[in-house]
Enzyme design. Structure first.
Site, PDB file in Angstrom:
ATOM      1  N   ASP A 122      17.010   2.259  16.463  1.00 10.55           N
ATOM      2  CA  ASP A 122      17.802   1.935  17.652  1.00 10.55           C
ATOM      3  C   ASP A 122      17.987   3.177  18.519  1.00 10.55           C
ATOM      4  OD1 ASP A 122      19.733   1.335  19.544  1.00 10.55           O
ATOM      5  OD2 ASP A 122      21.093   0.323  18.150  1.00 10.55           O
ATOM      6  N   ASP A 145      27.594  -7.638  22.169  1.00 15.24           N
ATOM      7  CA  ASP A 145      27.124  -6.293  21.824  1.00 15.24           C
ATOM      8  C   ASP A 145      27.950  -5.331  22.672  1.00 15.24           C
ATOM      9  OD1 ASP A 145      25.861  -3.862  21.580  1.00 15.24           O
ATOM     10  OD2 ASP A 145      23.899  -4.550  22.288  1.00 15.24           O
ATOM     11  N   GLU A 170      25.298  -3.707  13.888  1.00 16.33           N
ATOM     12  CA  GLU A 170      24.248  -3.858  14.896  1.00 16.33           C
ATOM     13  C   GLU A 170      22.860  -4.059  14.267  1.00 16.33           C
ATOM     14  OE1 GLU A 170      25.046  -0.412  17.311  1.00 16.33           O
ATOM     15  OE2 GLU A 170      26.915  -1.277  18.032  1.00 16.33           O
ATOM     16  N   LYS A 207      33.278   3.935  23.623  1.00 12.98           N
ATOM     17  CA  LYS A 207      32.977   3.589  22.232  1.00 12.98           C
ATOM     18  C   LYS A 207      33.024   4.825  21.330  1.00 12.98           C
ATOM     19  CE  LYS A 207      29.431   1.008  19.664  1.00 12.98           C
ATOM     20  NZ  LYS A 207      28.176   0.247  19.855  1.00 12.98           N
TER      21      LYS A 207
HETATM   22  P1  ADP Z   1      23.294   1.629  24.338  1.00 13.27           P
HETATM   23  O1  ADP Z   1      23.030   0.780  23.155  1.00 13.27           O
HETATM   24  O2  ADP Z   1      23.467   3.075  24.005  1.00 13.27           O
HETATM   25  O3  ADP Z   1      24.359   1.103  25.198  1.00 13.27           O
HETATM   26  P2  ADP Z   1      20.837   0.596  25.571  1.00 13.27           P
HETATM   27  O4  ADP Z   1      20.221   0.036  24.376  1.00 13.27           O
HETATM   28  O5  ADP Z   1      21.315  -0.351  26.609  1.00 13.27           O
HETATM   29  O6  ADP Z   1      21.947   1.669  25.240  1.00 13.27           O
HETATM   30  O7  ADP Z   1      19.741   1.574  26.217  1.00 13.27           O
HETATM   31  C1  ADP Z   1      19.969   2.233  27.414  1.00 13.27           C
HETATM   32  C2  ADP Z   1      18.834   3.222  27.645  1.00 13.27           C
HETATM   33  O8  ADP Z   1      17.592   2.537  27.676  1.00 13.27           O
HETATM   34  C3  ADP Z   1      18.968   3.950  28.951  1.00 13.27           C
HETATM   35  O9  ADP Z   1      18.708   5.316  28.764  1.00 13.27           O
HETATM   36  C4  ADP Z   1      17.884   3.304  29.790  1.00 13.27           C
HETATM   37  O10 ADP Z   1      17.381   4.182  30.791  1.00 13.27           O
HETATM   38  C5  ADP Z   1      16.837   3.035  28.758  1.00 13.27           C
HETATM   39  N1  ADP Z   1      15.856   2.051  29.230  1.00 13.27           N
HETATM   40  C6  ADP Z   1      16.086   0.801  29.668  1.00 13.27           C
HETATM   41  N2  ADP Z   1      14.947   0.218  30.056  1.00 13.27           N
HETATM   42  C7  ADP Z   1      13.968   1.129  29.862  1.00 13.27           C
HETATM   43  C8  ADP Z   1      12.569   1.142  30.069  1.00 13.27           C
HETATM   44  N3  ADP Z   1      11.935   0.085  30.605  1.00 13.27           N
HETATM   45  N4  ADP Z   1      11.878   2.251  29.759  1.00 13.27           N
HETATM   46  C9  ADP Z   1      12.499   3.320  29.241  1.00 13.27           C
HETATM   47  N5  ADP Z   1      13.810   3.373  29.011  1.00 13.27           N
HETATM   48  C10 ADP Z   1      14.537   2.299  29.323  1.00 13.27           C
HETATM   49 MG    MG Z   2      22.889  -0.404  21.588  1.00 11.86          MG
END
Ligand code: ADP
Ligand code: MG
Length: 644
Positions: A208, A25, A186, A87
């Site tokens: 998402d 991913d 995705e 990205k």
């Molecule tokens: P991306 O796909 O954009 O790379 P992610 O799916 O990894 O992002 O999500 C990252 C976001 O999720 C960040 O803003 C992070 O703070 C938030 N996040 C991760 N864990 C938690 C949680 N337990 N509660 C709320 N937000 C969360």
């Molecule tokens: Mg993502």
């Protein structure tokens, strides 16, 4: 991409040999890698037990680029050499990212075409190279876990990624020598992780909400294939916005604004504040309140200090506007997909920010069903990709999941009338070789054009043209006498070679094409769907065209015969009757009326029977010798070999 590359070039797979594959991913803020072990997908962690790799690359003055958390930590002290959210630049033109340039700290080269280039300590790097560093890091992680090199990977991309963005992703993998089995969307990966591909046919919503982006995808599962009905979202909405709200709430509580750097917040203080904000936000997903202790002094002596309680209810009122915006996107996207909320069978939650209880609550309320959350929302995409990779590499030969080591679309050639004769039907496992015999359309025809097409529609115009080549040197014979064997061979890499050989002289002509080139998975899915939708219509079209071709052939053959020895063998009245029937058929042939053409064809056949039997006694071959072949005949398309 489209045809699967299930084995390395020229290397066919031994049945019992275990192959290593991973799912990646490649995210905007985080990236992950997962593998399948003993039938179960697991996300791999680094030596500090971290599974999420921050998608950040730092280019130091000396030494190899640094990726992940260590790079993320360099963002404040050396922003120009620390590339985040690459990205967003993948496969984009400079004009698409100049708005990033305005507020981003990066130095872009003044290149005006193609992808932007970044100036770093280590020279000019492209977004593809930056992504490659992230992939390299994940590939090393999996190598350590597996104790072996990866044979192939599946990388996920947003459903809305266009060809250029997908190609850029492939190129990044190529730089680090990764063999990309497939790029998958995705949302599709998330659906695969939940095993929905073997569930009943239904419409699925994938919600998402990540760090910086919100994506909503509506997929329809049909015959084991996911069709993207619509995608929507907001490329500037995510958990970062929540962090910002929390940070400014905290800042407002700090009495001494000056010490923290006033309105122009000291960058170190700012980073501290944002890290605290994120941590508070994440904690509030599992507890109702957080005890906060802010205490930080930057190098510049700017400092920040506050202690107090942060309530989840406060957080919820801060972010409710953002959550509403996501639901508005959902409504628009459902409308695009022409789907009513009641038709949605499942809602899958993806992205770290869907851990926020308010988000879950509002999504459940909006879609009127409990969203699927049992798989970690930030791992679900990598897990689906790993499961898919395991199948594509051939580790689960009896898998019932998506038939992917098969031809995604039928392959065939154009025959007279602009019709497609399928040589290898869609869903045939590859490698495969199939042959079919064709024949000439006109007397004395010495050449034939072969047009290779891909698709499942009946008419060439509705399929995709892959290649065209010519077979010449066919000995002059009566129409339908030549045997031209056309062989289609698809190797394990999806490479198609087509050979046409005239059987009596063995003259042959050959072409190699890569049917997958430039086709995305979504293209394939939409082509397949088109063919399903038009199936009935196509059958009628095909019948009609075949009848029209047959009428044309009979008219031409009869005319030629009449000119040849009509006056010797037939009375004037007989010739006149035949000519009338010909003229009538000639007119009807141009109408799109299958039955009318068929009736007149039968009529003409009946009328010319007598003439044909008389001609039987004359040597046809004699009449043919030395006859000139016109260009039209030489370039006519093959005709299906009729069984005698
Ligand atoms: P991306 O796909 O954009 O790379 P992610 O799916 O990894 O992002 O999500 C990252 C976001 O999720 C960040 O803003 C992070 O703070 C938030 N996040 C991760 N864990 C938690 C949680 N337990 N509660 C709320 N937000 C969360
Ligand atoms: Mg993502």
């Amino acid at each position: 991409m489209s045809l699967m590359q299930i084995a390395e070039p020229g290397q066919s797979q031994k049945p019992h040999q275990k192959k290593f594959a991973a799912g990646i991913d490649l995210g905007t803020t985080h990236s992950l890698v997962a593998i399948v072990r003993s039938g179960e997908a697991i996300v791999l962690a680094d030596h500090t037990e971290q599974k999420l790799l921050p998608s950040v690359v730092h280019y130091p003055l000396v030494g190899a680029p640094i990726v992940g958390k260590a790079a993320y930590d360099m963002a404040v002290s050396d922003p120009q050499n620390t590339i985040a959210s690459v990205k967003r630049m993948m496969g984009r033109g400079i004009e698409d990212v100049t708005h990033l340039g305005a507020q981003s700290p990066y130095r872009f080269t003044d290149k005006r075409d193609g992808m932007p280039e970044l100036i770093t300590n280590q020279g000019i790097v492209s977004p593809v190279q930056v992504s490659a560093e992230i992939l390299r890091c994940l590939s090393c992680r999996s190598k350590q876990a597996l104790g072996a090199e990866l044979d192939g990977v599946v990388i996920t991309v947003p459903a809305y990624f266009d060809d250029a963005q997908r190609q850029a992703t492939r190129d990044a993998a190529k730089i680090v020598g990764l063999n990309v089995l497939r790029l998958i969307n995705e949302p599709t990966a998330a659906a695969l992780a939940y095993g929905l591909d073997s569930a009943k046919e239904q419409v699925i919503a994938i919600f998402d909400l990540g760090g910086g982006t919100f994506d909503i995808s509506i997929l329809r599962l049909h015959k084991g294939i996911f069709e993207v009905l619509a995608t929507g979202g907001d490329s500037a909405l995510g958990g970062d916005d929540f962090d910002r709200e929390v940070a400014s709430w905290l800042l407002a509580r700090c009495h001494d604004r000056k010490s923290s750097g006033g309105d122009n917040l000291d960058p170190q203080v700012q980073r501290y504040l944002f890290n605290q904000a994120r941590s508070i936000k994440e904690q509030l997903s599992s507890v109702d309140s957080v005890q906060v202790e802010l205490d930080f002094t930057a190098k510049s002596n700017a400092s920040i200090k506050w202690s107090g309680t942060f309530l989840r209810t406060d957080f919820e009122s801060m972010i409710s506007g953002f959550v509403k915006r996501t639901l508005m996107s959902c409504r628009r996207t459902l409308k695009d997909a022409e789907i009513d909320i009641e038709e949605i069978g499942e809602v899958i939650m993806v992205g770290g920010s869907t851990r926020v209880p308010l988000v879950r609550e509002k999504v459940a309320e909006y879609f009127q069903c409990e969203p699927m959350v049992s798989i970690n929302p930030d791992e679900v995409v990598a897990i689906g990709a790993a499961l898919q990779a395991d199948i594509l590499i051939g580790n689960r030969p009896d898998s019932e999941m998506l038939l992917l080591d098969v031809l995604p679309l039928s392959l065939g050639i154009e025959t007279m009338g602009g019709l497609v004769e399928k040589i290898i039907p869609r869903n045939t496992p590859i490698p495969v070789s199939r042959a079919q015999d064709f024949t000439t359309y006109q007397d004395g025809q010495t050449a034939m054009k072969l047009h290779v097409v891909q698709g499942d529609r009946e008419l060439v115009a509705d399929c995709r043209s892959l290649a065209e080549f010519k077979l010449s040197g066919i000995p002059a014979m009566v129409a339908g006498a030549a045997h031209i064997r056309v062989t289609f061979q698809v190797d394990a890499d999806g490479l198609l070679s087509v050979t046409a050989m005239e059987q009596s002289t063995e003259v042959e002509s050959h072409i190699v094409v890569k049917p997958s080139y430039g086709l995305t998975d979504d293209d394939i899915i939409s082509m397949i769907n088109d063919s399903m939708q038009h199936a009935e219509d196509d059958v009628h079209q095909r019948r009609l065209k075949e009848q029209q071709v047959e009428a044309k052939r009979l008219i031409e053959a009869t005319r030629a015969a009449l000119a040849d020895n009509g006056s010797d063998l037939l009375t004037e009245a007989e010739q006149g009757a035949l000519n009338d029937a010909l003229a009538e058929l000639e007119l009807t042939r141009l109408k799109d009326d299958y039955l009318a053409i068929k009736n007149q064809l039968d009529e003409l056949n009946k009328q010319s029977e007598f003439f044909a039997s008389k001609r039987m006694n004359i040597s046809i071959n004699e009449a043919l010798v030395g006859s000139t072949i016109d260009e039209l005949a030489a370039s006519s398309r093959p005709t299906r070999q009729t069984q005698d």
